[in-house]
Design a protein around this motif. Structure first.
Motif, mmCIF file in Angstrom:
data_model
loop_
_atom_site.group_PDB
_atom_site.id
_atom_site.type_symbol
_atom_site.label_atom_id
_atom_site.label_comp_id
_atom_site.label_asym_id
_atom_site.label_seq_id
_atom_site.Cartn_x
_atom_site.Cartn_y
_atom_site.Cartn_z
ATOM 1 N N LEU A 19 28.988 21.335 -0.602
ATOM 2 C CA LEU A 19 28.998 21.126 0.830
ATOM 3 C C LEU A 19 28.497 19.734 1.189
ATOM 4 O O LEU A 19 27.925 19.017 0.356
ATOM 5 C CB LEU A 19 28.128 22.177 1.530
ATOM 6 C CG LEU A 19 28.711 23.582 1.731
ATOM 7 C CD1 LEU A 19 29.046 24.261 0.411
ATOM 8 C CD2 LEU A 19 27.743 24.450 2.526
ATOM 9 N N CYS A 20 28.674 19.400 2.445
ATOM 10 C CA CYS A 20 28.064 18.198 2.997
ATOM 11 C C CYS A 20 26.569 18.452 3.183
ATOM 12 O O CYS A 20 26.052 19.508 2.799
ATOM 13 C CB CYS A 20 28.715 17.860 4.339
ATOM 14 S SG CYS A 20 28.501 19.168 5.587
ATOM 15 N N ALA A 21 25.855 17.508 3.759
ATOM 16 C CA ALA A 21 24.475 17.749 4.185
ATOM 17 C C ALA A 21 24.568 18.587 5.455
ATOM 18 O O ALA A 21 24.798 18.066 6.548
ATOM 19 C CB ALA A 21 23.745 16.441 4.422
ATOM 20 N N GLN A 38 27.142 22.731 10.669
ATOM 21 C CA GLN A 38 27.630 21.404 11.024
ATOM 22 C C GLN A 38 27.196 20.388 9.973
ATOM 23 O O GLN A 38 26.092 20.459 9.431
ATOM 24 C CB GLN A 38 27.083 20.978 12.395
ATOM 25 C CG GLN A 38 27.434 21.922 13.524
ATOM 26 C CD GLN A 38 28.925 21.996 13.786
ATOM 27 O OE1 GLN A 38 29.608 20.960 13.781
ATOM 28 N NE2 GLN A 38 29.434 23.196 14.025
ATOM 29 N N CYS A 39 28.063 19.426 9.698
ATOM 30 C CA CYS A 39 27.723 18.346 8.780
ATOM 31 C C CYS A 39 26.876 17.312 9.526
ATOM 32 O O CYS A 39 27.358 16.662 10.454
ATOM 33 C CB CYS A 39 28.984 17.680 8.243
ATOM 34 S SG CYS A 39 29.914 18.700 7.086
ATOM 35 N N LEU A 40 25.616 17.171 9.104
ATOM 36 C CA LEU A 40 24.754 16.152 9.705
ATOM 37 C C LEU A 40 24.862 14.823 8.979
ATOM 38 O O LEU A 40 24.433 13.794 9.512
ATOM 39 C CB LEU A 40 23.303 16.637 9.710
ATOM 40 C CG LEU A 40 23.024 17.940 10.460
ATOM 41 C CD1 LEU A 40 21.519 18.146 10.618
ATOM 42 C CD2 LEU A 40 23.719 17.982 11.810
ATOM 43 N N TYR A 42 16.924 10.990 5.593
ATOM 44 C CA TYR A 42 17.234 12.408 5.398
ATOM 45 C C TYR A 42 17.903 13.011 6.634
ATOM 46 O O TYR A 42 17.483 12.765 7.768
ATOM 47 C CB TYR A 42 15.957 13.182 5.076
ATOM 48 C CG TYR A 42 16.197 14.655 4.801
ATOM 49 C CD1 TYR A 42 16.584 15.082 3.538
ATOM 50 C CD2 TYR A 42 16.028 15.597 5.802
ATOM 51 C CE1 TYR A 42 16.805 16.431 3.276
ATOM 52 C CE2 TYR A 42 16.246 16.942 5.550
ATOM 53 C CZ TYR A 42 16.635 17.354 4.292
ATOM 54 O OH TYR A 42 16.853 18.681 4.045
ATOM 55 N N SER A 43 18.941 13.830 6.358
ATOM 56 C CA SER A 43 19.639 14.517 7.434
ATOM 57 C C SER A 43 19.534 16.031 7.304
ATOM 58 O O SER A 43 19.106 16.721 8.230
ATOM 59 C CB SER A 43 21.118 14.109 7.451
ATOM 60 O OG SER A 43 21.267 12.732 7.684
ATOM 61 N N ALA A 44 19.899 16.573 6.126
ATOM 62 C CA ALA A 44 19.909 18.024 5.910
ATOM 63 C C ALA A 44 20.115 18.273 4.422
ATOM 64 O O ALA A 44 20.508 17.365 3.676
ATOM 65 C CB ALA A 44 21.030 18.681 6.723
#
Length: 661
Positions: free
Chosen positions: A568-570, A575-577, A595-597
């Motif tokens: 997956l994305c972050a 939702q992709c952060l 950092y995002s997720a």
């Protein structure tokens, strides 16, 4: 819990369970009527994934009324069997070979081969009034004689009279076996798995040493890398010796578990009933005074039962050291090494083990993490012996850390439910139905029979992790620059529960100067792109736990349960952060300096039959591969490099970096 406090998912599960139990038998206040075979097949099909062989011990097995007078069975072994190998079984004297002829390997249900389960009280008290099976042995595996290409064609014929007017046929099958501590026998049947009758059987084949010390596997006790726990199996209950590091010795602690420790529901589970097999004795000894990231040797056993072969192993790096390389996967189980039908088969397990064994033997692997659904024994206890044999080449050489999955733990728990009796045309009333199991008060999160009645007991006995206590299979450990937080998705993780509070505290306690990387691991995923995803990714789990991952800046979350690989994305809240960007080598790279997720990955592709994907996945799904394999992670203080490796081709099929400065 009270009826008014039950969650919608719990209610759905319970209603499905009750409907399953009442679909063939009316729910009333009268004694339970006699269940017919179809009822029993439906019930035990739930535990074992419907198969006529998997429910063979619910049949009334008889001697075939008409059979050849020339029948004979023999095995290729003239004396006792070694600890593992192959045995050839030949059925001869067959007048009319049929595609429904088959041979089963059986092993006694207790370590005393002179006894058999004859007490019917256990069955009758649960409402099971059906005729008990006449074959009181557990069928470990079975093969149709048509697996021998010469059987149906009678290519191997034998004259039975001087003029050769009477010819009979024969067939030979190859069976893989491991030391189960109890004698093996082979029984031939006619009429397939659905209506079997006994043709003939061999004499028992004993093991040369039923008490052999076998299947040693390692685990870490703490984050220092200076001590290691070794656990092995033997038919001997006396303490044995672990000899290691050129002259050091430790004495084993000995434990076991019994049929009374297994769980059940209205009808007996496989573990409580026909799937039981005596596990022998489980020995545990601790090696101390070791140095991290160092190679040693060990052997274990006693002068009475013999010693294992000497094995070389490597300790993991201590927490806070600069590098770590580990393998991770979920949902492996075991694959038969012959053409047999078994109670549960995971077709990719052998290939994955072979590929990981090659990695371990090259010396670059520090640790292994198996994220749930370990053996898939599902109540057929002898299959733990086969699984432990399968993983010995890797688990005996590096630390083998595990998380619990639904096929180790999920079992009908002690609860009360209130259902509207409009289901039974009695409106305006409710019926309180209680279903109990032996492991009271353990906080099972999902009401399913996936463990076949094991209720986590064999798992915790074979794989002692550094957990807070019995039936609390969550823990954390540090190796190299990584802090691992390993949870149980099968125990209550809701806000305010013991496990939730532990997760919250553990994540908040990480010293990122010492271990800059934080990896979270559990069995059931938060996200998946398979069809009917809501059945495999619980939105309640995501809602409760995902905020903790974000708040504590978890870098990577790995899960199993779904049988494929997905990256997956972050992601947070669906939702992709943040999205990865390609580095100079074309590798997707997530920059966690800002950092995002958490990045999440599903890695349940190590053995079980693979799952496909939906045709229109969500935007958070970046890589989807349905192939058997494992993942390899190489961590330094500034980079996590994560690869998915195809076990069949040994090619890297997906790769990404997470970096931070």
């Amino acid at each position: 819990m009270g009826c008014e406090t039950m969650t919608s998912v719990s209610c759905f599960s319970l209603i499905v369970l009750v409907l399953a139990l009442t679909s063939s038998t009316s729910l009333s206040f009268r004694p339970m009527p006699l269940p017919d075979e179809a009822d029993l097949m439906r019930e035990f099909g739930n535990h074992t994934a419907i198969s006529s062989f998997r429910t063979i011990n619910r049949r009334e097995l008889i001697t075939c009324p008409i059979k050849s007078p020339y029948l004979a069975m023999n095995v290729s072994m003239s004396s006792s069997a070694p600890d593992e190998g192959f045995i050839y079984v030949t059925l001869s004297g067959v007048l009319y070979p049929a595609s429904s002829d088959w041979i089963a390997m059986i092993s006694p249900s207790t370590s005393d081969v002179k006894t058999c389960i004859t007490d019917t009280i256990m069955y009758k008290q649960t409402g099971d009034l059906a005729s008990l099976p006449l074959l009181c042995h557990y069928p470990v595996k079975a093969q149709y004689l048509s697996n021998d290409p010469n059987y149906l064609s009678c290519a191997n014929s034998q004259c039975q009279d001087s003029s050769c007017l009477i010819k009979t046929c024969s067939g030979t099958l190859k069976f893989h076996y491991v030391n189960m501590r109890t004698d093996m026998e082979f029984v031939s049947f006619a009429d397939g798995f659905d209506a079997p009758c006994i043709l003939t059987r061999t004499n028992p084949v004993p093991f040369a040493n039923p008490s052999s010390p076998l299947r040693g596997h390692l685990s870490s006790m703490d984050s220092t890398g200076t001590s290691m726990k070794l656990r092995w199996i033997s038919g001997d209950q006396n303490p044995q010796q672990l000899q290691y590091a050129n002259g050091q010795t430790a004495t084993s602690n000995v434990t076991t578990f019994t049929q009374n420790d297994m769980c059940t529901s209205i009808l007996p589970s496989p573990a409580k009933d026909f799937g039981w097999h005596d596990p022998g004795y489980i020995h545990t000894a601790v090696m101390t005074g070791l140095q991290p990231s160092t190679t040693y040797t060990y052997t274990y056993g006693s002068s009475t039962v013999g010693f294992s072969n000497q094995t070389q192993f490597k300790t993991p790096p201590a927490g806070g050291s600069p590098t770590l390389t580990f393998l991770a996967f979920g949902d492996m189980g075991k694959t038969p090494l012959d053409a047999s039908a078994e109670h549960y088969i995971q077709p990719g397990a052998v290939g994955v083990i072979d590929a990981m064994t090659s990695e371990v033997q090259q010396g670059g692997i520090d640790a292994i993490f198996h994220i749930g659904d370990i053996a898939y024994a599902t109540g057929f206890l002898v299959e733990w012996d086969y699984f432990l044999t399968l993983i010995t080449p890797i688990a005996s050489q590096v630390t083998y850390m595990t998380a619990i999955g639904n096929h180790e733990r999920s079992t009908p728990s002690s609860f009360r439910i209130c259902l509207p009796l409009s289901l039974h045309a009695i409106r305006g009333m409710t019926l309180e139905l209680s279903i109990f199991r032996d492991y009271i008060g353990s906080g099972a999160m999902y009401i399913t029979p996936d463990s076949g009645g094991e209720c986590g007991v064999p798992y915790e006995t074979y794989f002692p992790m550094p957990t807070p206590g019995k039936d609390k299979p969550w823990y954390s450990i540090e190796m190299g620059p990584v802090h691992f937080t390993v949870i149980s998705t099968e125990h209550d993780w809701r806000v305010g529960t013991e496990q939730y509070n532990w997760i919250q505290s553990d994540l908040a306690s990480v010293n990122r100067a010492n271990t800059p990387w934080l990896i979270f691991a559990g069995h059931r995923p938060m996200y998946t792109s398979i069809p009917a995803a809501f059945l495999n990714a619980d939105a309640r789990f995501t809602k409760a736990i995902e905020p903790l991952l974000l708040q504590n800046k978890v870098d990577l979350a790995i899960f199993g349960h779904v049988h494929n690989y997905e990256r997956l994305c972050a992601v947070y809240g669906g939702q992709c952060l943040a999205m990865p960007v390609k580095d100079a080598n074309g590798i997707d790279t997530y920059n966690n300096s800002n950092y995002s997720a958490p990045v999440q990955a599903v890695i349940g592709m190590a053995g079980f039959k693979l799952d496909g994907f939906v045709s229109n996945p969500s935007a958070w799904s970046l890589s989807r591969i349905s192939a058997f394999g494992y993942t390899k992670c190489q961590a330094t203080t500034t980079t996590l490099n994560f690869k998915f490796i195809n076990a069949n081709t040994e090619q890297v099929m997906d790769q990404f970096n997470i970096v931070k400065q």
